[in-house]
Design an enzyme around this catalytic site. Structure first.
Site, PDB file in Angstrom:
ATOM      1  CE  LYS A 143      -3.932   1.988   2.575  1.00 53.02           C
ATOM      2  NZ  LYS A 143      -4.826   1.858   3.742  1.00 53.02           N
ATOM      3  CB  SER A 162      -8.164   3.841   2.703  1.00 53.49           C
ATOM      4  OG  SER A 162      -7.337   3.157   3.626  1.00 53.49           O
ATOM      5  CB  SER A 188      -8.761   1.316   5.719  1.00 58.54           C
ATOM      6  OG  SER A 188      -9.411   2.549   5.577  1.00 58.54           O
TER       7      SER A 188
END
Lengths: 492, 95
Positions: free
Chosen positions: A79, A159, A183
């Site tokens: 990420k 997210s 998330s």
């Protein structure tokens, strides 16, 4: 060759160890897949093929010498919230344009030390603020799943949308993710993957771009529970560079996961049966309860009376902490700079141009609730409500070992469907945010499909630092659900 | 809870964010609706409740107060939009 891409981490480790294929071959099939799929899915915002090949070569050498680590030769997506040395790290924000950290985050260091191979940096909502990956400066990531007979593009959740998408579409064997209000778990549910948010303090936050420091926690997204256990094993552990990272031993999660389930006490929090929750979500939850009964667990209804206040309290605490954390982006030290007449206007111009609408909204919300005259009414009140939420969990865990709930109130929605109304988007986190507020570990496990053909997840919430029990319970769902449908490969 | 445009401009100033007139009016509506939503927390009885300061029960470790890192100004300023001789360069602050 092409089926290499479908292996779980656990299976791939065995194949690499047996010499069935090399780390370089295994990495190459993933690089090919990214090349073919990324245009449609936009999961990777920065693939790093050269680095991946180099790392895979080193892995083959270590395997040859019998020095393989726990994740030796496993190609991973990262990420873009984790700082990676000399590799652009942006948090998917314009304000971090061109930032190349001169250091490596503790989480990614741990992964590379265990032999992991970096495929590249993954898409996310800007600064991890969002539930759909639509607030990314690098355009939304698209869910590999589509509704039956409908080619509408759906969001992968957020997210950690890029992480969930890449794992779901087999662009990487596993991915790092972070979870501040859901998330990791919500995108895992939206893509039919496993997402584990560890206990606050289990994993170091050092070198991870900060959003809300008392809530942020990194964890894995994978295609199996065993893979999550393996990744957590490597990611977790004390780190002197993060004072909130707790110095307690890291148990053997792969072993803990296999312990017997008989006699496990599963709590069903009645307050999670919320208004407007789809009938199919309710049915899935009931199915989950039956699976645990069949596995020899006991089911008990519990009450968490302050559940409904978790989300509003979160939307005070998280923006408040975000407004402080994001004060560092001032056009001086790194990233974007927009000149002005003086230093103040330089700050204001830089931040106006560098932050997107949702980030600005949260900075302003946070600044407001922390400002003179409002601190007690909002921030202090929310922190007291947080104590109430924690007390609810403490009481429930006197009676049960793990809580079972749905992960999300609905399956994945369409791109653009909810982006007009911030409040509607926030409601996505209604079942996941409580674990962050109380610092508890949670996992989402794929459990079934909606009538529209989309994946649905069940969530388990455990006691602090009891990820072992959480993983053991997660296996019950995984085994009972069996082989679930996979998305039709429309993207290549 | 309603906040007016002047308040939006004031907090934007505190947050060092330049906001356009259009942004002010949309933010006023959005922030007002978020604030009225979070005001349901008033229902919760929090008398005699300590605010949470840490999500997990832990004692923060102390370490020796000594320099253990540093000596690489070039790396620190490497990402700066403007730097000179290992210093960050900002618009003139003191006349």
């Amino acid at each position: 060759m092409s089926d290499l891409i479908d292996l779980t981490i656990t299976e791939a480790r065995e194949g690499l160890e047996n010499g069935d294929f090399s780390a370089q071959e295994y990495t190459q099939v993933h690089l090919n897949e990214i090349e073919a799929a990324n245009k449609a899915l936009n999961a990777f915002i920065l693939p790093t093929p050269e680095k991946a090949k180099e790392m895979a070569k080193a892995s083959d050498e270590r395997i040859g010498k019998g020095e393989a680590g726990l994740l030796e030769g496993i190609p991973l997506g990262i990420k873009d919230l984790f700082c990676t040395k000399d590799v652009r790290t942006t948090a998917c924000s314009h304000i971090l344009d061109g930032f190349e950290p001169p250091y490596e985050s503790t989480v990614t260091s741990n992964l590379w030390n265990a032999g992991g191979v970096m495929l590249g940096k993954l898409n996310l909502d800007e600064f991890a603020m969002g539930s759909s990956n639509e607030t990314s400066f690098y355009e939304p990531c698209i869910n590999p799943w589509r509704r039956t007979n409908d080619d509408t593009n759906l969001v992968p959740g957020g997210s950690s949308g890029g992480s969930a998408c890449a794992v779901c579409a087999h662009l990487c064997a596993g991915a790092t993710a972070t979870d501040t209000g859901g998330s990791i778990r919500q995108p895992a549910a939206f893509t039919g993957t496993v997402g584990l948010k560890p206990t606050y303090g289990r994993v170091s936050r050092w070198g991870t771009v900060a959003f809300a420091s008392s809530l942020d926690q990194a964890g894995p997204i994978t295609r199996s529970v065993a893979d999550s256990a393996l990744m957590l094993q490597v990611m977790a552990g004390h780190d002197a560079k993060d004072t909130t990272c707790v110095d307690v031993p890291v148990p053997d999660y792969s072993a803990a996961m296999l312990e017997k389930v008989k006699g496990l006490k599963i709590g069903i929090p009645k307050e999670y049966r919320v208004e407007g929750m789809g009938a199919e979500i309710d049915a899935l939850w009931e199915q989950g309860i039956e699976w645990f009964k069949d596995a020899g667990a006991t089911i008990k209804e519990v009450s968490l009376p302050h559940t409904k206040y978790a989300l509003p309290a979160y939307y005070i605490v998280a923006p408040a902490e975000a407004s402080s954390n994001l004060a560092r982006y001032d056009g001086v030290k790194y990233g974007l700079r927009v000149e002005g007449d003086d230093i103040l206007s330089m700050y204001e111009n830089t931040r106006a141009a560098g932050f997107g609408a949702e980030v600005k909204r949260r900075i302003l919300m946070g600044t407001y609730v922390l400002s003179a005259g409002y601190y007690d009414a909002y921030y202090l009140k929310a922190q007291k409500v947080r104590t109430r939420i924690k007390q609810d969990f403490d009481a429930a865990f006197n009676d049960v070992d793990v809580l079972l709930t749905p992960t999300t109130p609905s399956p994945a929605f369409g791109v653009g469907e909810k982006s007009a109304d911030p409040l509607e988007m926030y409601l996505n986190d209604i079942f996941t945010v409580t674990a962050n507020m109380a610092g508890l570990p949670g996992i989402s496990v794929p459990a079934g499909c909606s009538a529209s053909g989309l994946p649905l997840g069940l969530q388990l919430i455990g006691k602090a630092f009891d990820e072992g029990t959480l993983l053991k319970a997660a296996r019950v769902i995984e085994e009972a659900a069996g082989a679930l449908p996979q998305p039709t490969k429309w993207w290549v | 809870m309603e906040i007016n445009e002047a308040t939006v401009r004031k907090i934007a100033g505190l947050a060092r964010l330049k906001v356009s007139d259009d942004e002010v009016s949309s933010l006023q509506g959005e922030l007002s609706s978020i604030l009225s939503w979070v005001s349901e927390l008033e229902e919760v009885d929090t008398d005699d409740v300590e605010p949470m300061t840490s999500a997990v029960d832990t004692v923060v470790k102390l370490r020796k107060d000594e320099v253990t890192d540093g000596g690489y100004a070039k790396l620190v300023t490497k990402n700066a939009p403007k730097s000179e001789d290992d210093f960050f360069v900002v618009p003139k602050v003191v006349e």
